[in-house]
Write an enzyme that holds these catalytic residues in place. Structure first.
Site, PDB file in Angstrom:
ATOM      1  N   ASP A  58       0.800  -1.212  -0.183  1.00 42.31           N
ATOM      2  CA  ASP A  58      -0.128  -0.083  -0.146  1.00 42.31           C
ATOM      3  C   ASP A  58       0.726   1.259  -0.065  1.00 42.31           C
ATOM      4  OD1 ASP A  58      -1.716   1.953   0.480  1.00 42.31           O
ATOM      5  OD2 ASP A  58      -2.967   0.868   2.014  1.00 42.31           O
ATOM      6  N   HIS A  59       0.920   1.813  -1.236  1.00 38.65           N
ATOM      7  CA  HIS A  59       1.716   3.167  -1.164  1.00 38.65           C
ATOM      8  C   HIS A  59       1.599   4.335  -0.243  1.00 38.65           C
ATOM      9  CE1 HIS A  59       5.137   5.271  -3.059  1.00 38.65           C
ATOM     10  NE2 HIS A  59       4.821   4.736  -4.337  1.00 38.65           N
ATOM     11  N   ARG A  60       0.482   4.273   0.350  1.00 29.74           N
ATOM     12  CA  ARG A  60      -0.150   5.426   1.207  1.00 29.74           C
ATOM     13  C   ARG A  60       0.638   4.950   2.577  1.00 29.74           C
ATOM     14  NH1 ARG A  60      -6.489   4.256   1.818  1.00 29.74           N
ATOM     15  NH2 ARG A  60      -5.447   2.125   1.840  1.00 29.74           N
TER      16      ARG A  60
END
Length: 442
Positions: free
Chosen positions: A414-416
């Protein structure tokens, strides 16, 4: 006044369930803690306990009923001195209470099953300082009156914020209202994004495409509906990226064989998956910024390594969580994983055993899959997709060609929560642990 027993929310994702079996019948006397029914959630069958004491005056929902909405009445509980003739006087819950029910059920759902019963208020219920009605069970009101307590000063732990017996008996406990607000805010914030997601063709449109062709229609059960909803949401709202590595397993396979020979007398047999769980757990400690979860408007950095492992069952899957995996021995992880997997296949896991965790593992290597990409299961920050170990030619450190057992893994992130370089550090730590297995015992 007769009290409605409501359909409980036994897990955070539960919106409806199946009333599998009644464990009481009309006319039975029940006390707080007595088992009332078995409820099938989207994940498991759980027992539902009474909060208040009284007599079962009427059962409103027959056992075997499917699609019973959370917080809908399922039975009527009578107080001392009341009879079935009083049931008709039970009022419907006010509209304001209905409007706040989803937020309240979010707060109540992670609690044990005994906190899940609720009731409509009696007409004599007191009002708060702002004039709003206070929801409390008849038993809670009696105890409060005997102790001289003001119900307006007590926070309810039941669905819809209702005050129950335990709240009054522990009236000095800190209020929960402030804590409930942030918990409810995250789902609310995510709602617009989910609503904006494009929908596919309707069931009727799909059926018309295959008109004239033979097929069998299979109704979706609660688990399949939940899997469809959560993973659709995950792919539509989580910015995935993928990191891939090959891992040489020969040192691990040799070390595992030696350990299993020594542990044979204790009845312990370690699997490659046990080493993978340990490797991930230690890597999360070595790269602590990656040991985190997405929480809507913030990131929660976890202290311990709670690793979830996907377990395939008939009709779906569970992801039981092995808490504090970094602190446990390989033999302990092996025994715990075997126990969780068995109870997952029997659908006997409690919610706290498959909720939580910051990272997951999905291993399809035993099915002969070389590599695949897994979907991040929110709120986790990543998942490691593990393929099978196969013999391949590799170039050794000395430049010579040799044959090695190589396992391909893909880490979905998850790039967040995790950026590329941080994800690379985490995967590097996992690879180093697996290629140097003795270091995991240090």
């Amino acid at each position: 006044m007769p009290t409605e027993i409501l359909m409980p929310a036994l897990s955070p994702t539960m919106e409806e369930g199946t009333l599998a079996k009644w464990l009481v019948k009309e006319g039975d006397t029940v006390a707080s803690g007595d088992l009332l029914a078995e409820i099938e959630t989207d994940k498991a069958t759980m027992e539902f306990e009474a909060v208040d004491e009284g007599v079962i005056g009427k059962i409103l929902i027959a056992e075997g009923s499917e699609g019973v909405k959370v917080n809908s009445p399922i039975a009527i509980l009578l107080e001392d001195g009341e009879s079935a003739d009083d049931i008709g006087a039970t009022p419907a819950a006010p509209a304001a209470a209905e409007d706040t029910a989803p937020a309240a059920s979010e707060d109540a759902s992670p609690a044990p099953a005994q906190a899940a019963a609720a009731a409509t208020p009696a007409p004599a219920a007191p009002a708060g300082a702002d004039g709003s009605r206070i929801f409390a069970s008849p038993l809670a009101r009696r105890i409060a009156a005997d102790k001289g307590l003001n119900l307006a000063d007590i926070s309810g732990s039941g669905p819809r914020g209702r005050i129950v017996k335990a709240d009054v008996e522990n009236a000095t406990a800190a209020p929960k209202a402030a804590a409930a607000a942030p918990a409810a805010a995250a789902p609310a914030a995510a709602a617009p994004a989910a609503a904006a997601a494009a929908s596919g063709p309707t069931a009727d449109q799909v059926a018309r495409m295959y008109e004239g062709r033979d097929y069998e229609e299979v109704a979706l059960d609660g688990m399949r509906k939940t899997i469809a909803a959560r993973l659709s949401e995950a792919k539509q709202t989580i910015p995935h990226f993928y990191l891939r590595r090959d891992i040489q397993l020969d040192a691990l396979l040799k070390f595992r064989a030696e350990l299993n020979k020594q542990l044979e007398g204790r009845g312990v047999k370690l699997s490659v998956n046990d080493f993978i769980i340990k490797a991930v757990a230690l890597a999360l400690q070595a790269v602590p910024d990656a040991n985190a979860v997405w929480a809507g408007d913030r990131v929660l950095k976890m202290k311990s390594s709670d690793v979830a492992v996907a377990v395939a069952i008939e009709g779906g899957l569970f992801t039981p969580v092995l808490q504090d995996s970094d602190m446990k021995s390989l033999s302990t992880l092996s025994a715990e994983m075997k126990d969780l997997a068995k109870r997952a296949r029997d659908r006997k896991l409690a919610p706290h055993e498959y909720q939580g965790g910051s990272f997951a593992i999905s291993n399809l290597g035993m099915f002969g899959i070389d590599n695949f990409d897994a979907i991040v299961n929110p709120p986790h920050a990543g998942i490691l997709a593990v393929g099978s170990g196969v013999k391949k030619p590799v170039v050794g450190a000395d430049g010579e060609l040799k044959v090695a057992t190589v396992m391909s893994v893909t880490m979905s992130v998850d790039h967040r929560v995790i950026d590329g370089a941080l994800g690379a550090d985490l995967l590097k730590a996992i690879v180093e642990n697996l290629e140097n297995p003795m270091t995991m015992l240090a």
